[in-house]
Design a protein around this motif. Structure first.
Motif, PDB file in Angstrom:
ATOM      1  N   TYR A 102       0.831  -1.201   0.000  1.00 13.40           N
ATOM      2  CA  TYR A 102       0.000   0.000   0.000  1.00 13.40           C
ATOM      3  C   TYR A 102       0.866   1.251   0.000  1.00 13.40           C
ATOM      4  CZ  TYR A 102      -2.758   3.746   2.148  1.00 13.40           C
ATOM      5  OH  TYR A 102      -3.345   4.948   2.439  1.00 13.40           O
ATOM      6  N   LEU A 103       1.930   1.231   0.804  1.00 10.26           N
ATOM      7  CA  LEU A 103       2.820   2.387   0.889  1.00 10.26           C
ATOM      8  C   LEU A 103       3.598   2.607  -0.410  1.00 10.26           C
ATOM      9  CD1 LEU A 103       4.196   2.006   4.528  1.00 10.26           C
ATOM     10  CD2 LEU A 103       2.516   3.652   3.687  1.00 10.26           C
ATOM     11  N   VAL A 104       3.920   1.521  -1.112  1.00  8.86           N
ATOM     12  CA  VAL A 104       4.560   1.658  -2.426  1.00  8.86           C
ATOM     13  C   VAL A 104       3.631   2.426  -3.365  1.00  8.86           C
ATOM     14  CG1 VAL A 104       5.326   0.432  -4.489  1.00  8.86           C
ATOM     15  CG2 VAL A 104       6.022  -0.385  -2.240  1.00  8.86           C
ATOM     16  N   GLY A 105       2.350   2.061  -3.337  1.00  9.27           N
ATOM     17  CA  GLY A 105       1.372   2.751  -4.170  1.00  9.27           C
ATOM     18  C   GLY A 105       1.253   4.227  -3.816  1.00  9.27           C
ATOM     19  N   ILE A 106       1.247   4.533  -2.511  1.00 12.21           N
ATOM     20  CA  ILE A 106       1.182   5.922  -2.056  1.00 12.21           C
ATOM     21  C   ILE A 106       2.427   6.681  -2.512  1.00 12.21           C
ATOM     22  CG2 ILE A 106       1.258   7.419  -0.030  1.00 12.21           C
ATOM     23  CD1 ILE A 106      -1.470   6.309  -0.459  1.00 12.21           C
ATOM     24  N   GLY A 107       3.590   6.027  -2.407  1.00 11.95           N
ATOM     25  CA  GLY A 107       4.840   6.651  -2.825  1.00 11.95           C
ATOM     26  C   GLY A 107       4.834   7.013  -4.297  1.00 11.95           C
ATOM     27  N   PRO A 121       5.964   6.770   7.543  1.00 10.32           N
ATOM     28  CA  PRO A 121       5.438   6.435   6.221  1.00 10.32           C
ATOM     29  C   PRO A 121       3.922   6.482   6.134  1.00 10.32           C
ATOM     30  CG  PRO A 121       7.208   4.943   6.795  1.00 10.32           C
ATOM     31  CD  PRO A 121       6.941   5.782   8.020  1.00 10.32           C
ATOM     32  N   VAL A 122       3.220   5.949   7.132  1.00  7.50           N
ATOM     33  CA  VAL A 122       1.757   5.906   7.089  1.00  7.50           C
ATOM     34  C   VAL A 122       1.152   7.293   7.267  1.00  7.50           C
ATOM     35  CG1 VAL A 122      -0.316   5.094   8.297  1.00  7.50           C
ATOM     36  CG2 VAL A 122       1.554   3.507   7.835  1.00  7.50           C
ATOM     37  N   VAL A 123       1.557   8.005   8.316  1.00  8.14           N
ATOM     38  CA  VAL A 123       0.923   9.278   8.655  1.00  8.14           C
ATOM     39  C   VAL A 123       1.372  10.407   7.723  1.00  8.14           C
ATOM     40  CG1 VAL A 123       0.523  10.972  10.473  1.00  8.14           C
ATOM     41  CG2 VAL A 123       0.712   8.549  11.054  1.00  8.14           C
ATOM     42  N   THR A 124       2.680  10.543   7.521  1.00  2.00           N
ATOM     43  CA  THR A 124       3.188  11.615   6.662  1.00  2.00           C
ATOM     44  C   THR A 124       2.664  11.500   5.245  1.00  2.00           C
ATOM     45  OG1 THR A 124       5.238  11.820   7.948  1.00  2.00           O
ATOM     46  CG2 THR A 124       5.270  12.681   5.698  1.00  2.00           C
ATOM     47  N   ILE A 144      11.640   8.193  -1.671  1.00  2.28           N
ATOM     48  CA  ILE A 144      12.067   7.505  -0.441  1.00  2.28           C
ATOM     49  C   ILE A 144      11.043   6.459  -0.024  1.00  2.28           C
ATOM     50  CG2 ILE A 144      12.432   7.794   2.033  1.00  2.28           C
ATOM     51  CD1 ILE A 144      14.815   8.639   0.503  1.00  2.28           C
ATOM     52  N   LEU A 145       9.758   6.833  -0.030  1.00  2.00           N
ATOM     53  CA  LEU A 145       8.702   5.922   0.399  1.00  2.00           C
ATOM     54  C   LEU A 145       8.596   4.717  -0.525  1.00  2.00           C
ATOM     55  CD1 LEU A 145       6.424   5.401   2.400  1.00  2.00           C
ATOM     56  CD2 LEU A 145       4.897   6.702   0.923  1.00  2.00           C
ATOM     57  N   THR A 146       8.675   4.945  -1.837  1.00  2.00           N
ATOM     58  CA  THR A 146       8.570   3.852  -2.806  1.00  2.00           C
ATOM     59  C   THR A 146       9.735   2.872  -2.671  1.00  2.00           C
ATOM     60  OG1 THR A 146       7.421   5.297  -4.381  1.00  2.00           O
ATOM     61  CG2 THR A 146       8.386   3.268  -5.251  1.00  2.00           C
ATOM     62  N   THR A 190      12.005   2.433  -0.071  1.00  2.00           N
ATOM     63  CA  THR A 190      12.103   1.734   1.207  1.00  2.00           C
ATOM     64  C   THR A 190      10.968   0.730   1.397  1.00  2.00           C
ATOM     65  OG1 THR A 190      10.932   3.564   2.309  1.00  2.00           O
ATOM     66  CG2 THR A 190      13.334   3.611   2.345  1.00  2.00           C
ATOM     67  N   SER A 191       9.759   1.082   0.970  1.00  2.00           N
ATOM     68  CA  SER A 191       8.625   0.175   1.123  1.00  2.00           C
ATOM     69  C   SER A 191       8.753  -1.029   0.196  1.00  2.00           C
ATOM     70  CB  SER A 191       7.303   0.911   0.852  1.00  2.00           C
ATOM     71  OG  SER A 191       7.111   1.958   1.770  1.00  2.00           O
ATOM     72  N   ALA A 192       9.229  -0.794  -1.025  1.00  2.00           N
ATOM     73  CA  ALA A 192       9.426  -1.897  -1.966  1.00  2.00           C
ATOM     74  C   ALA A 192      10.483  -2.870  -1.448  1.00  2.00           C
ATOM     75  CB  ALA A 192       9.829  -1.360  -3.335  1.00  2.00           C
ATOM     76  N   TYR A 193      11.562  -2.315  -0.894  1.00  2.00           N
ATOM     77  CA  TYR A 193      12.610  -3.168  -0.336  1.00  2.00           C
ATOM     78  C   TYR A 193      12.087  -3.946   0.871  1.00  2.00           C
ATOM     79  CZ  TYR A 193      16.956  -4.555   1.962  1.00  2.00           C
ATOM     80  OH  TYR A 193      17.951  -5.281   2.571  1.00  2.00           O
ATOM     81  N   GLY A 194      11.317  -3.270   1.734  1.00  2.00           N
ATOM     82  CA  GLY A 194      10.745  -3.935   2.902  1.00  2.00           C
ATOM     83  C   GLY A 194       9.779  -5.029   2.510  1.00  2.00           C
ATOM     84  N   ALA A 195       8.949  -4.770   1.481  1.00  2.00           N
ATOM     85  CA  ALA A 195       7.999  -5.781   1.010  1.00  2.00           C
ATOM     86  C   ALA A 195       8.730  -6.987   0.439  1.00  2.00           C
ATOM     87  CB  ALA A 195       7.086  -5.163  -0.048  1.00  2.00           C
ATOM     88  N   TYR A 196       9.811  -6.745  -0.286  1.00  2.00           N
ATOM     89  CA  TYR A 196      10.616  -7.834  -0.853  1.00  2.00           C
ATOM     90  C   TYR A 196      11.197  -8.716   0.254  1.00  2.00           C
ATOM     91  CZ  TYR A 196      14.701 -10.133  -2.919  1.00  2.00           C
ATOM     92  OH  TYR A 196      15.640 -11.060  -3.282  1.00  2.00           O
TER      93      TYR A 196
END
Length: 254
Positions: free
Chosen positions: A113-118, A158-161, A239-241, A243-249
């Motif tokens: 979800y955060l990747v999409g927001i990024g 990531p979620v709030v900002t 940054i959000l895209t 870091t979130s993509a790496y975390g999801a991986y």
């Protein structure tokens, strides 16, 4: 395991703490992600142990960052109080349920979800002129962000900002307010860590990250006040895209 008991050995941790806090102070996210990744990959710490150390460090860095943002006029008082109480409630619930709920099961979905927001923020920054408006959804973001930060080892920034930026709130006010609320959230979450771990966990890596983070905190607030809205949206999106993509991986491959 790296020995970080000498000044020379501390320098890499000071550098990581400085860089992570510059990013976090200016963009409202990524300190935990950067430091956690470094501690797990370079020191071989377990994610839980790394998260404990980072939360202890964040208690100090978020305090300095909060003071700096207040002095630079980056804090929206009304938004601060709307986030504060739900954020703390979410943090307490997350810490309480951590032993009974497998937060890792939902983590890949949150990160996706955060990747999409990024990506959305990146496109918005590149193609559209920024428009500032008052946020409509705040309290639920505080509750969810606080819960994920405690139960999942990160997620407040990531979620709030990102979601407040999507709603059109002025970026520097978002970053300043979210960082200021984060001090109280981190203090709540870290109380248990400090009580259980004692002062021994302030040796080595924690000291290095703490020094770098505290030194960098005022610079992040300074940058948040002066970086143009369009540029900030683009940087947050990247940054959000990433870091979130790496975390999801990492979450998917285990």
């Amino acid at each position: 395991m790296i020995d970080a008991t000498t000044l020379e050995a501390l320098l890499p941790f000071i550098a990581v703490g400085f860089f992570a806090q510059i990013v976090d102070g200016a963009l409202g996210m990524a300190f935990g992600v950067i430091c956690n990744t470094f501690l797990v990959t370079m020191l071989g710490l377990t994610p839980a142990r790394a998260s404990a150390k980072v939360h202890i460090v964040e208690t100090f860095t978020t305090f300095v960052s909060a003071v700096s943002h207040i002095l630079h006029g980056n804090v929206d008082r009304r938004l601060f109080f709307r986030l504060l109480v739900p954020g703390i409630i979410g943090g307490v619930l997350g810490a309480y349920l951590l032993s009974n709920v497998d937060a890792s099961a939902v983590k890949p979905f949150v990160l996706a979800y955060l990747v999409g927001i990024g990506i959305y923020l990146l496109v918005r920054g590149l193609l559209y002129p920024p428009k500032h408006q008052k946020p409509k959804v705040v309290e639920p973001l505080g509750l969810i962000g606080g819960f994920l930060d405690a139960a999942g080892g990160g997620g407040w920034g990531p979620v709030v900002t990102s979601n407040l930026l999507v709603q059109g709130v002025e970026p520097r006010k978002v970053v300043g307010t979210v960082n200021t609320v984060e001090f109280f959230l981190t203090l709540t979450i870290s109380a248990t860590f400090i009580a259980n771990l004692g002062f021994t966990d302030f040796a080595g890596p924690v000291v290095g990250l703490l020094i770098g983070g505290v030194v960098a905190a005022p610079f992040g607030a300074f940058m948040a006040k002066r970086v143009p809205t369009k540029a900030m949206l683009i940087m947050v999106g990247i940054i959000l895209t990433v870091t979130s993509a790496y975390g999801a991986y990492r979450a998917i491959i285990g």
